[in-house]
Design a protein around this motif. Sequence first.
Motif, PDB file in Angstrom:
ATOM      1  N   THR A  32       0.811  -1.218   0.000  1.00 62.81           N
ATOM      2  CA  THR A  32       0.000   0.000   0.000  1.00 62.81           C
ATOM      3  C   THR A  32       0.845   1.271   0.000  1.00 62.81           C
ATOM      4  N   THR A  33       2.170   1.147   0.144  1.00 65.10           N
ATOM      5  CA  THR A  33       3.008   2.354   0.227  1.00 65.10           C
ATOM      6  C   THR A  33       4.400   2.079  -0.321  1.00 65.10           C
ATOM      7  N   ASP A  34       5.023   3.151  -0.860  1.00 65.92           N
ATOM      8  CA  ASP A  34       6.430   3.059  -1.269  1.00 65.92           C
ATOM      9  C   ASP A  34       7.361   3.462  -0.133  1.00 65.92           C
ATOM     10  N   LEU A  35       6.802   3.988   0.954  1.00 66.24           N
ATOM     11  CA  LEU A  35       7.655   4.426   2.061  1.00 66.24           C
ATOM     12  C   LEU A  35       8.268   3.218   2.767  1.00 66.24           C
ATOM     13  N   PRO A  36       9.491   3.387   3.291  1.00 70.36           N
ATOM     14  CA  PRO A  36      10.067   2.293   4.089  1.00 70.36           C
ATOM     15  C   PRO A  36       9.231   2.009   5.331  1.00 70.36           C
ATOM     16  N   LEU A  37       9.093   0.733   5.669  1.00 68.78           N
ATOM     17  CA  LEU A  37       8.384   0.330   6.885  1.00 68.78           C
ATOM     18  C   LEU A  37       9.402   0.195   8.020  1.00 68.78           C
ATOM     19  N   ASP A  38       9.206   1.011   9.040  1.00 66.34           N
ATOM     20  CA  ASP A  38      10.080   1.069  10.225  1.00 66.34           C
ATOM     21  C   ASP A  38       9.367   0.286  11.331  1.00 66.34           C
ATOM     22  N   VAL A  39       9.782  -0.960  11.505  1.00 66.16           N
ATOM     23  CA  VAL A  39       9.048  -1.877  12.380  1.00 66.16           C
ATOM     24  C   VAL A  39       9.713  -1.929  13.760  1.00 66.16           C
ATOM     25  N   HIS A  40       8.990  -1.448  14.752  1.00 69.12           N
ATOM     26  CA  HIS A  40       9.455  -1.341  16.140  1.00 69.12           C
ATOM     27  C   HIS A  40       8.903  -2.533  16.910  1.00 69.12           C
ATOM     28  N   LEU A  41       9.796  -3.482  17.199  1.00 70.83           N
ATOM     29  CA  LEU A  41       9.366  -4.723  17.850  1.00 70.83           C
ATOM     30  C   LEU A  41       9.396  -4.577  19.362  1.00 70.83           C
ATOM     31  N   MET A  42       8.220  -4.509  19.960  1.00 64.47           N
ATOM     32  CA  MET A  42       8.118  -4.519  21.429  1.00 64.47           C
ATOM     33  C   MET A  42       7.663  -5.911  21.830  1.00 64.47           C
ATOM     34  N   ILE A  43       8.574  -6.869  21.601  1.00 64.84           N
ATOM     35  CA  ILE A  43       8.262  -8.282  21.858  1.00 64.84           C
ATOM     36  C   ILE A  43       9.446  -8.930  22.566  1.00 64.84           C
ATOM     37  N   ASP A  44       9.149  -9.931  23.393  1.00 60.08           N
ATOM     38  CA  ASP A  44      10.195 -10.713  24.049  1.00 60.08           C
ATOM     39  C   ASP A  44      10.928 -11.566  23.018  1.00 60.08           C
ATOM     40  N   ARG A  45      12.219 -11.690  23.208  1.00 64.64           N
ATOM     41  CA  ARG A  45      13.086 -12.550  22.391  1.00 64.64           C
ATOM     42  C   ARG A  45      12.808 -12.371  20.881  1.00 64.64           C
ATOM     43  N   PRO A  46      13.066 -11.165  20.374  1.00 63.66           N
ATOM     44  CA  PRO A  46      12.716 -10.866  18.971  1.00 63.66           C
ATOM     45  C   PRO A  46      13.463 -11.709  17.948  1.00 63.66           C
ATOM     46  N   VAL A  47      14.582 -12.310  18.348  1.00 57.51           N
ATOM     47  CA  VAL A  47      15.333 -13.143  17.397  1.00 57.51           C
ATOM     48  C   VAL A  47      14.442 -14.227  16.793  1.00 57.51           C
ATOM     49  N   ARG A  48      13.386 -14.609  17.500  1.00 56.93           N
ATOM     50  CA  ARG A  48      12.476 -15.649  17.002  1.00 56.93           C
ATOM     51  C   ARG A  48      11.684 -15.197  15.776  1.00 56.93           C
ATOM     52  N   TYR A  49      11.520 -13.891  15.601  1.00 56.90           N
ATOM     53  CA  TYR A  49      10.574 -13.386  14.586  1.00 56.90           C
ATOM     54  C   TYR A  49      11.160 -12.428  13.560  1.00 56.90           C
ATOM     55  N   VAL A  50      12.403 -11.969  13.765  1.00 56.08           N
ATOM     56  CA  VAL A  50      12.894 -10.888  12.884  1.00 56.08           C
ATOM     57  C   VAL A  50      12.910 -11.291  11.409  1.00 56.08           C
ATOM     58  N   GLU A  51      13.253 -12.526  11.111  1.00 60.58           N
ATOM     59  CA  GLU A  51      13.304 -12.908   9.695  1.00 60.58           C
ATOM     60  C   GLU A  51      11.908 -12.880   9.071  1.00 60.58           C
ATOM     61  N   GLN A  52      10.913 -13.274   9.847  1.00 59.45           N
ATOM     62  CA  GLN A  52       9.532 -13.223   9.325  1.00 59.45           C
ATOM     63  C   GLN A  52       9.104 -11.785   9.031  1.00 59.45           C
ATOM     64  N   PHE A  53       9.486 -10.854   9.901  1.00 60.20           N
ATOM     65  CA  PHE A  53       9.122  -9.453   9.629  1.00 60.20           C
ATOM     66  C   PHE A  53       9.866  -8.932   8.401  1.00 60.20           C
ATOM     67  N   CYS A  54      11.114  -9.332   8.228  1.00 61.48           N
ATOM     68  CA  CYS A  54      11.852  -8.922   7.022  1.00 61.48           C
ATOM     69  C   CYS A  54      11.187  -9.480   5.772  1.00 61.48           C
ATOM     70  N   ASP A  55      10.827 -10.751   5.805  1.00 56.54           N
ATOM     71  CA  ASP A  55      10.196 -11.378   4.645  1.00 56.54           C
ATOM     72  C   ASP A  55       8.825 -10.766   4.349  1.00 56.54           C
ATOM     73  N   ALA A  56       8.168 -10.253   5.389  1.00 56.05           N
ATOM     74  CA  ALA A  56       6.847  -9.631   5.200  1.00 56.05           C
ATOM     75  C   ALA A  56       6.952  -8.238   4.593  1.00 56.05           C
ATOM     76  N   GLY A  57       8.185  -7.688   4.546  1.00 53.58           N
ATOM     77  CA  GLY A  57       8.347  -6.393   3.879  1.00 53.58           C
ATOM     78  C   GLY A  57       8.873  -5.270   4.745  1.00 53.58           C
ATOM     79  N   ALA A  58       9.286  -5.563   5.963  1.00 54.19           N
ATOM     80  CA  ALA A  58       9.902  -4.521   6.797  1.00 54.19           C
ATOM     81  C   ALA A  58      11.205  -4.066   6.139  1.00 54.19           C
ATOM     82  N   ASP A  59      11.493  -2.776   6.234  1.00 55.40           N
ATOM     83  CA  ASP A  59      12.761  -2.227   5.718  1.00 55.40           C
ATOM     84  C   ASP A  59      13.749  -1.955   6.838  1.00 55.40           C
TER      85      ASP A  59
END
Length: 215
Positions: free
Chosen positions: A55-82
């Motif tokens: 929906t946007t050309d702007l970079p997505l700045d994803v602020h993870l307020m989650i425990d142990r983010p190493v579990r999910y960072v690759e999924q957020f990258c694959d989903a389109g986080a910049d």
Amino acid sequence: MIKIAPSILSADFANLERDIRRIHTADYVHVDVMDGQFVPNITIGVPVVKCIRPTTDLPLDVHLMIDRPVRYVEQFCDAGADIVTCHVEADTEENISAALRAIRAKGKKAGVVVKPKTPGSAVLPFIDLCDMILVMTVEPGFGGQKFMGDMMPKVQEIRRYIDALRPGCDLEVDGGVDTATAPICIAAGANVLVAGSAVYKADDIPAKIRALRGQ
Ligand code: DX5
Ligand code: ZN
């Protein structure tokens, strides 16, 4: 140049595409991910990031307020986080470093976040892996809270670290930023301002974004 990252936490989630188009003159779209564990609130996750990506050309700045983010960072990258930022308080130093390396291995920008009670020196073990450092100016968890001006010495301290050790790294502030507090953050050395309620409550959003930039 000052960059503005409106937080879609203050958007209407039933009209997210419309509300993302409304901020098209901004620099980043700030996406607040909360897990109900690291912070006492639950917001949005990977499927929503995937849906808003086209929906946007702007970079997505994803602020993870989650425990142990190493579990999910690759999924957020694959989903389109910049840009993906992880709280230093959310895991061991080793695991936060692993999360940052995993983000960079995906070709994305990585960063760390410090809560209000966390000292500025807590970013130092990670600074070589950071494209962004985020200083919270409220307790993370909710939009619309009061700006903590007493975080400015920490912003100044981290600005000194960046200039000495990691020039070009973004220094972002998040929480209670409006047209009254933005100049205080800029004077302390921030160059990226997150603003949720200030942007979405405005009648004229492009004018509010210009005002936050100091234009
Ligand atoms: C708070 C979030 C912020 C929040 C900012 O935990 O990280 O991004 O949405 O909202 P305002 O600008 O309303 O303080
Ligand atoms: Zn945020």
